[in-house]
Enzyme design. Structure first.
Site, PDB file in Angstrom:
ATOM      1  N   GLU A 105       0.816  -1.215  -0.062  1.00  0.00           N
ATOM      2  CA  GLU A 105      -0.180  -0.109  -0.016  1.00  0.00           C
ATOM      3  C   GLU A 105       0.806   1.212  -0.008  1.00  0.00           C
ATOM      4  OE1 GLU A 105      -3.977  -1.970   1.963  1.00  0.00           O
ATOM      5  OE2 GLU A 105      -2.720  -0.614   3.253  1.00  0.00           O
ATOM      6  N   CYS A 118       3.700   8.308   1.194  1.00  0.00           N
ATOM      7  CA  CYS A 118       4.240   7.443   2.124  1.00  0.00           C
ATOM      8  C   CYS A 118       4.435   5.777   1.284  1.00  0.00           C
ATOM      9  CB  CYS A 118       3.249   7.190   3.083  1.00  0.00           C
ATOM     10  SG  CYS A 118       3.816   5.926   4.385  1.00  0.00           S
ATOM     11  N   CYS A 125       6.117  -7.077   7.500  1.00  0.00           N
ATOM     12  CA  CYS A 125       7.271  -6.625   8.053  1.00  0.00           C
ATOM     13  C   CYS A 125       7.511  -7.698   9.119  1.00  0.00           C
ATOM     14  CB  CYS A 125       6.703  -5.225   8.902  1.00  0.00           C
ATOM     15  SG  CYS A 125       8.267  -4.704   9.794  1.00  0.00           S
ATOM     16  N   CYS A 129       6.093  -5.129  15.708  1.00  0.00           N
ATOM     17  CA  CYS A 129       5.458  -4.116  16.618  1.00  0.00           C
ATOM     18  C   CYS A 129       4.148  -4.307  16.972  1.00  0.00           C
ATOM     19  CB  CYS A 129       5.918  -2.636  16.036  1.00  0.00           C
ATOM     20  SG  CYS A 129       7.772  -2.201  15.920  1.00  0.00           S
ATOM     21  N   CYS A 132       1.086  -1.966  15.436  1.00  0.00           N
ATOM     22  CA  CYS A 132       1.099  -1.679  13.894  1.00  0.00           C
ATOM     23  C   CYS A 132       0.535  -2.887  13.341  1.00  0.00           C
ATOM     24  CB  CYS A 132       2.633  -1.495  13.529  1.00  0.00           C
ATOM     25  SG  CYS A 132       2.580  -1.402  11.840  1.00  0.00           S
ATOM     26  N   CYS A 355      -1.183   6.247   9.909  1.00  0.00           N
ATOM     27  CA  CYS A 355       0.048   5.701  10.290  1.00  0.00           C
ATOM     28  C   CYS A 355      -0.172   4.283  11.179  1.00  0.00           C
ATOM     29  CB  CYS A 355       0.667   6.621  11.435  1.00  0.00           C
ATOM     30  SG  CYS A 355       2.327   6.171  12.037  1.00  0.00           S
TER      31      CYS A 355
END
Length: 384
Positions: A105, A118, A125, A129, A132, A355
């Protein structure tokens, strides 16, 4: 900064052609040299590719017909395609972009004086975290240079075609999308070189920002490769909290991370002597006034500005967003110490483009081996 050539992992497509989006200018000149052409031909083609978002050799009118024919035989300009578009009520646009049989994305964020893109660096990933959404999808693979710079190329082409509607051209790029950029240096660095190159997108190094959660050996390596603006995903005022919400902290604790940041700042002109601290506000986890005092003490030797980020929820997350009053109190404590402190305005949360909300394809969460391998690469600098 040293001019170090970074070799892409693989620059040929399935039909054996070179995808020119995989090449930075130095590599492009080598490619044209191998074709028996002068280096300036590389500059001409790059200008068409990035200044005009041209992917058709026949439209490059200052290239002779013989060379255009040769290029069509051995090369192509293939950017990843947009497969879905969502538009927020605030003007933010989120594109789902196909990379092979997967998706990443990319988010376009227009403001009064700028337009920020962005960009993602990985499919998924590895860092896990806890706050997220991307991290909850697992890790699949690194993106190639063409898949990273191709996001910028595709967005620039869309925005350029829509100028009549008043969309602002891209002025800033942030490597803050899906993935940890420092775990994909071999592709991220050449892509950023193209962003900065006058024959690429020609952005100022102060307008290209890389965000990292703290892969310390790779951050040191980055400082010898390229100079861009740096943002660090800190999110905690002490190791106890950060160990819990940013697990890579167990490998590279806050003190080690901040020391690497200061080393990068010593080499950098892009950052003008200070780094951006990103701090997501989690209700009653890291947002108390006592945490603000701890953070101020922690950062006293690190020149910085601090972005406080209201947490953006996703299904199944164990956290809540800090109230405006708690964020305000936190901010005032930091400002009392003299820190420049900004509460980031949430953009695109109605389309899950804010975010921490990017997810792309849902990836099999049982791929633990891949994720552990990537975390191992954070330790073995030769593998980063």
């Amino acid at each position: 900064m040293s001019e170090q050539l970074v070799t892409p992992e693989n620059v040929t497509t399935k039909d054996g052609k070179i995808n020119l989006l995989d090449l930075n200018r130095q590599q492009m000149r080598e490619f044209f040299k191998d074709l028996g052409e002068k280096p300036f031909r590389a500059d001409q083609v790059m200008k068409w590719m990035y200044h005009y978002c041209c992917d058709n050799f026949d439209e490059m009118t200052d290239i002779n017909k013989v060379l255009r024919g040769k290029l069509k035989e051995v090369a192509e300009i293939r950017a990843p395609e947009v497969v879905e578009e969502q538009r927020s009520s605030d003007g933010t646009i989120k594109w789902a972009i196909a990379v092979g049989d997967q998706r990443v994305e990319t988010v376009y964020i227009p403001e009064d004086d700028r337009a920020t893109l962005c960009v993602s660096s990985q499919v998924g990933c590895a860092l896990e975290c806890k706050f997220c959404s991307t991290a909850q999808q697992g890790f699949n693979r690194n993106l190639r240079v063409s898949e990273i710079i191709g996001q910028v190329w595709r967005a620039a082409k869309i925005v350029g075609a829509a100028k009549v509607t008043g969309q602002r051209p891209i002025t800033n790029v942030v490597m803050m999308g899906m993935g940890e950029p420092l775990l994909n240096l071999n592709n991220v660095v050449p892509a950023m070189e193209i962003m900065l190159d006058d024959f690429g997108f020609g952005l100022s190094k102060r307008r290209v920002t890389l965000s990292t959660s703290g892969v310390v050996p790779a951050l040191d390596k980055l400082g010898d490769m390229i100079d861009v603006a740096l943002a660090i995903s800190l999110h905690a005022p002490n190791d106890e909290i950060r160990d819990e919400i940013v697990p890579i902290n167990k490998k590279y604790n806050i003190e080690t991370f901040l020391a690497a940041v200061r080393r990068y700042l010593e080499k950098s002109n892009a950052n003008q002597g200070r780094v951006t601290i990103e701090y997501v506000m989690l209700d009653h986890v890291n947002d108390g006034t006592e945490h603000a005092h701890q953070l101020a003490e922690l950062l006293k030797d690190t020149p910085c500005k601090i972005n406080l980020i209201p947490w953006n929820p996703f299904p199944g997350a164990p956290y809540g967003r800090s109230s405006n009053s708690r964020i305000d109190r936190f901010s005032k404590v930091l400002m009392s110490y003299g820190f420049t402190t900004i509460v980031r305005k949430t953009r695109g949360d109605d389309i899950d483009a804010a975010c921490g909300q990017l997810a792309g394809d849902v990836i099999d969460r049982t791929k633990r081996t891949l994720r552990k391998r990537m975390q191992g690469e954070a330790i073995d600098i030769k593998a980063v």
